[in-house]
Design a protein around this motif. Structure first.
Motif, PDB file in Angstrom:
ATOM      1  N   ALA A 241       0.729  -1.070  -0.065  1.00 17.91           N
ATOM      2  CA  ALA A 241       0.053   0.157  -0.141  1.00 17.91           C
ATOM      3  C   ALA A 241       0.814   1.308  -0.167  1.00 17.91           C
ATOM      4  O   ALA A 241       0.408   2.306   0.493  1.00 17.91           O
ATOM      5  CB  ALA A 241      -1.125  -0.250   1.152  1.00 17.91           C
ATOM      6  N   THR A 242       1.972   1.212  -0.575  1.00 22.89           N
ATOM      7  CA  THR A 242       2.800   2.227  -0.537  1.00 22.89           C
ATOM      8  C   THR A 242       2.755   3.128  -1.742  1.00 22.89           C
ATOM      9  O   THR A 242       2.945   2.885  -2.950  1.00 22.89           O
ATOM     10  CB  THR A 242       4.404   1.711  -0.356  1.00 22.89           C
ATOM     11  OG1 THR A 242       4.630   1.018   0.909  1.00 22.89           O
ATOM     12  CG2 THR A 242       5.371   2.908  -0.497  1.00 22.89           C
ATOM     13  N   TRP A 243       2.451   4.384  -1.658  1.00 17.36           N
ATOM     14  CA  TRP A 243       2.389   5.352  -2.650  1.00 17.36           C
ATOM     15  C   TRP A 243       3.781   6.243  -2.943  1.00 17.36           C
ATOM     16  O   TRP A 243       4.411   6.628  -1.973  1.00 17.36           O
ATOM     17  CB  TRP A 243       1.188   6.322  -2.603  1.00 17.36           C
ATOM     18  CG  TRP A 243      -0.193   5.731  -2.480  1.00 17.36           C
ATOM     19  CD1 TRP A 243      -0.851   5.051  -1.533  1.00 17.36           C
ATOM     20  CD2 TRP A 243      -0.934   5.702  -3.829  1.00 17.36           C
ATOM     21  NE1 TRP A 243      -1.956   4.583  -1.869  1.00 17.36           N
ATOM     22  CE2 TRP A 243      -1.977   4.908  -3.337  1.00 17.36           C
ATOM     23  CE3 TRP A 243      -0.811   6.119  -4.993  1.00 17.36           C
ATOM     24  CZ2 TRP A 243      -3.269   4.714  -4.195  1.00 17.36           C
ATOM     25  CZ3 TRP A 243      -2.066   5.671  -5.816  1.00 17.36           C
ATOM     26  CH2 TRP A 243      -3.080   5.255  -5.254  1.00 17.36           C
ATOM     27  N   ARG A 244       4.116   6.298  -4.286  1.00 20.90           N
ATOM     28  CA  ARG A 244       5.432   6.920  -4.478  1.00 20.90           C
ATOM     29  C   ARG A 244       5.081   8.071  -5.225  1.00 20.90           C
ATOM     30  O   ARG A 244       4.162   8.096  -6.183  1.00 20.90           O
ATOM     31  CB  ARG A 244       6.478   5.829  -4.940  1.00 20.90           C
ATOM     32  CG  ARG A 244       6.785   5.033  -4.129  1.00 20.90           C
ATOM     33  CD  ARG A 244       7.747   3.751  -4.818  1.00 20.90           C
ATOM     34  NE  ARG A 244       9.192   4.158  -5.119  1.00 20.90           N
ATOM     35  CZ  ARG A 244      10.297   3.735  -5.387  1.00 20.90           C
ATOM     36  NH1 ARG A 244       9.884   2.345  -6.092  1.00 20.90           N
ATOM     37  NH2 ARG A 244      11.300   4.256  -5.560  1.00 20.90           N
ATOM     38  N   ILE A 245       5.902   9.093  -5.257  1.00 23.32           N
ATOM     39  CA  ILE A 245       5.557  10.482  -6.157  1.00 23.32           C
ATOM     40  C   ILE A 245       6.464  10.243  -7.383  1.00 23.32           C
ATOM     41  O   ILE A 245       7.737   9.784  -7.512  1.00 23.32           O
ATOM     42  CB  ILE A 245       6.379  11.620  -5.131  1.00 23.32           C
ATOM     43  CG1 ILE A 245       5.368  11.892  -4.092  1.00 23.32           C
ATOM     44  CG2 ILE A 245       6.136  12.960  -6.382  1.00 23.32           C
ATOM     45  CD1 ILE A 245       6.016  12.922  -3.158  1.00 23.32           C
ATOM     46  N   SER A 246       5.683  10.137  -8.626  1.00 27.53           N
ATOM     47  CA  SER A 246       6.174  10.007  -9.734  1.00 27.53           C
ATOM     48  C   SER A 246       6.064  11.581 -10.613  1.00 27.53           C
ATOM     49  O   SER A 246       6.763  11.404 -11.450  1.00 27.53           O
ATOM     50  CB  SER A 246       5.249   9.120 -10.756  1.00 27.53           C
ATOM     51  OG  SER A 246       3.865   9.725 -10.704  1.00 27.53           O
ATOM     52  N   GLY A 247       5.730  12.380 -10.220  1.00 25.79           N
ATOM     53  CA  GLY A 247       5.663  13.737 -10.831  1.00 25.79           C
ATOM     54  C   GLY A 247       5.641  14.770 -10.013  1.00 25.79           C
ATOM     55  O   GLY A 247       4.636  14.862  -8.905  1.00 25.79           O
ATOM     56  N   ILE A 248       6.192  15.802 -10.330  1.00 22.75           N
ATOM     57  CA  ILE A 248       5.817  17.340  -9.050  1.00 22.75           C
ATOM     58  C   ILE A 248       5.584  18.213 -10.183  1.00 22.75           C
ATOM     59  O   ILE A 248       6.637  18.630 -11.044  1.00 22.75           O
ATOM     60  CB  ILE A 248       7.161  17.489  -8.480  1.00 22.75           C
ATOM     61  CG1 ILE A 248       7.536  16.325  -7.743  1.00 22.75           C
ATOM     62  CG2 ILE A 248       7.131  18.654  -7.603  1.00 22.75           C
ATOM     63  CD1 ILE A 248       8.906  16.521  -6.809  1.00 22.75           C
ATOM     64  N   ASP A 249       4.623  19.096  -9.889  1.00 19.09           N
ATOM     65  CA  ASP A 249       4.390  20.362 -10.607  1.00 19.09           C
ATOM     66  C   ASP A 249       4.360  21.525  -9.916  1.00 19.09           C
ATOM     67  O   ASP A 249       3.359  21.487  -8.990  1.00 19.09           O
ATOM     68  CB  ASP A 249       3.058  20.051 -11.487  1.00 19.09           C
ATOM     69  CG  ASP A 249       2.588  21.165 -12.561  1.00 19.09           C
ATOM     70  OD1 ASP A 249       3.474  22.072 -12.715  1.00 19.09           O
ATOM     71  OD2 ASP A 249       1.470  21.116 -13.062  1.00 19.09           O
ATOM     72  N   THR A 250       5.142  22.518 -10.172  1.00 22.21           N
ATOM     73  CA  THR A 250       5.107  23.640  -9.011  1.00 22.21           C
ATOM     74  C   THR A 250       4.615  24.802  -9.936  1.00 22.21           C
ATOM     75  O   THR A 250       4.693  26.218  -9.314  1.00 22.21           O
ATOM     76  CB  THR A 250       6.631  23.938  -8.858  1.00 22.21           C
ATOM     77  OG1 THR A 250       7.272  24.060 -10.268  1.00 22.21           O
ATOM     78  CG2 THR A 250       7.086  22.803  -7.887  1.00 22.21           C
ATOM     79  N   PHE A 251       4.005  24.795 -10.787  1.00 20.29           N
ATOM     80  CA  PHE A 251       3.305  25.669 -11.733  1.00 20.29           C
ATOM     81  C   PHE A 251       4.108  26.640 -12.468  1.00 20.29           C
ATOM     82  O   PHE A 251       3.887  27.960 -12.125  1.00 20.29           O
ATOM     83  CB  PHE A 251       2.016  26.295 -10.766  1.00 20.29           C
ATOM     84  CG  PHE A 251       1.145  25.382 -10.321  1.00 20.29           C
ATOM     85  CD1 PHE A 251       0.292  24.583 -11.120  1.00 20.29           C
ATOM     86  CD2 PHE A 251       1.039  25.087  -8.879  1.00 20.29           C
ATOM     87  CE1 PHE A 251      -0.852  23.581 -10.341  1.00 20.29           C
ATOM     88  CE2 PHE A 251       0.140  24.221  -8.172  1.00 20.29           C
ATOM     89  CZ  PHE A 251      -0.624  23.332  -9.103  1.00 20.29           C
ATOM     90  N   GLY A 252       5.415  26.280 -12.514  1.00 19.63           N
ATOM     91  CA  GLY A 252       6.447  27.040 -12.926  1.00 19.63           C
ATOM     92  C   GLY A 252       6.766  28.150 -12.048  1.00 19.63           C
ATOM     93  O   GLY A 252       7.634  29.037 -12.320  1.00 19.63           O
ATOM     94  N   GLN A 253       6.553  27.858 -10.851  1.00 19.35           N
ATOM     95  CA  GLN A 253       7.271  28.942  -9.820  1.00 19.35           C
ATOM     96  C   GLN A 253       8.355  28.495  -8.817  1.00 19.35           C
ATOM     97  O   GLN A 253       9.079  28.989  -8.159  1.00 19.35           O
ATOM     98  CB  GLN A 253       6.033  29.020  -8.606  1.00 19.35           C
ATOM     99  CG  GLN A 253       4.630  29.643  -9.439  1.00 19.35           C
ATOM    100  CD  GLN A 253       5.031  31.022  -9.780  1.00 19.35           C
ATOM    101  OE1 GLN A 253       5.869  32.151  -9.338  1.00 19.35           O
ATOM    102  NE2 GLN A 253       4.555  31.321 -11.228  1.00 19.35           N
TER     103      GLN A 253
END
Length: 255
Positions: A241-253
């Motif tokens: 049940a482990t969730w890993r981060i596959s993408g990060i979106d900072t909205f260009g900031q």
């Protein structure tokens, strides 16, 4: 002689009077009356729609009259029409019900295939809470950095990131690593709020609000600055049940 003739004439008159009375008592049937002793006459009248005449003396009594032949033919036609159309109507109803069932099944499939219907974030509170909790812990570990314990940040990156997020995270913390040793930098990130936008099977997307504090202890007096950050992270569920981060979106900031 005259007396004898008188007697004879009297006898003749009496005989004629008696014959007249007998004839009067045997009066023939009145005109217009129908004889009731004709075989089959009553059934014929009924069949032809006429009223039946009751035999015997006394006033006439009218019996119920049967349907007119034209009405009987019309009723028979209606019955035949109903008997013919009933199967047709039944077939039409079967076709309509089949069409409705097919339409309902197609509509149900379209609803199930709709992304909103597949979004467990709207229907599964337990899974949503699980994703939110793991996201908050992962963000706090990945975006916190202590110049005196860099192994913790490296371990978090190797276990909580996957895909393109590995490089994205490296680029975002590159400036922090470059200054951390000289400025004795301690970066702390705390998730203040988050919202699960989507959970579709083993994929999820979460909007994150976080507060960051950066403390420099190299000078005579520690300096701390604060900043707020808003970004989204895409997650995939790995083993268990482990969730890993596959993408990060900072909205260009940036971070």
């Amino acid at each position: 002689m005259s007396t004898t003739r008188h007697l004879v004439n009297r006898q003749r008159r009496l005989a004629n009077a008696g014959a007249t009375r007998v004839a009067a008592t045997e009066t023939p049937p009145e005109r217009g009356k129908r004889a009731t002793n004709i075989p089959g006459d009553a059934s014929i009248l009924k069949g032809k729609g006429s009223s039946e005449v009751e035999a015997g003396a006394g006033p006439r009594r009218r019996l119920p009259v049967s349907l007119h032949p034209l009405a009987e033919r019309s009723l028979g036609g209606v019955r035949r029409l109903v008997s013919v159309r009933a199967p047709v109507v039944l077939c039409v109803l079967v076709v309509l019900l089949g069409a409705f069932a097919a339409l309902a099944a197609t509509r149900a499939d379209s609803l199930r295939s709709d992304p909103a219907a597949r979004n467990a974030a709207l229907t599964d509170p337990a899974r949503t809470s699980e994703v939110k909790g793991q996201t908050a812990k992962a963000v706090a570990a990945l975006f916190s950095y202590n110049y005196a314990d860099t192994a913790a940040a490296d371990n978090a990156a190797s276990t909580l990131l996957t895909g393109k997020a590995v490089q994205q995270h490296h680029d975002m913390l590159d400036a922090v690593r470059a200054q951390a040793k000289d400025q004795k930098l301690v970066l702390t990130t705390t998730v203040t709020e988050s919202g699960v936008e989507m959970i579709d099977g083993s994929r999820a997307r979460v909007l994150v609000y976080a507060d960051q504090s950066s403390t420099r202890t190299a000078g005579a007096k520690p300096e701390t600055t604060y900043a707020a950050a808003m970004f989204t992270v895409d997650l995939v569920r790995g083993s268990g049940a482990t969730w890993r981060i596959s993408g990060i979106d900072t909205f260009g900031q940036g971070a």
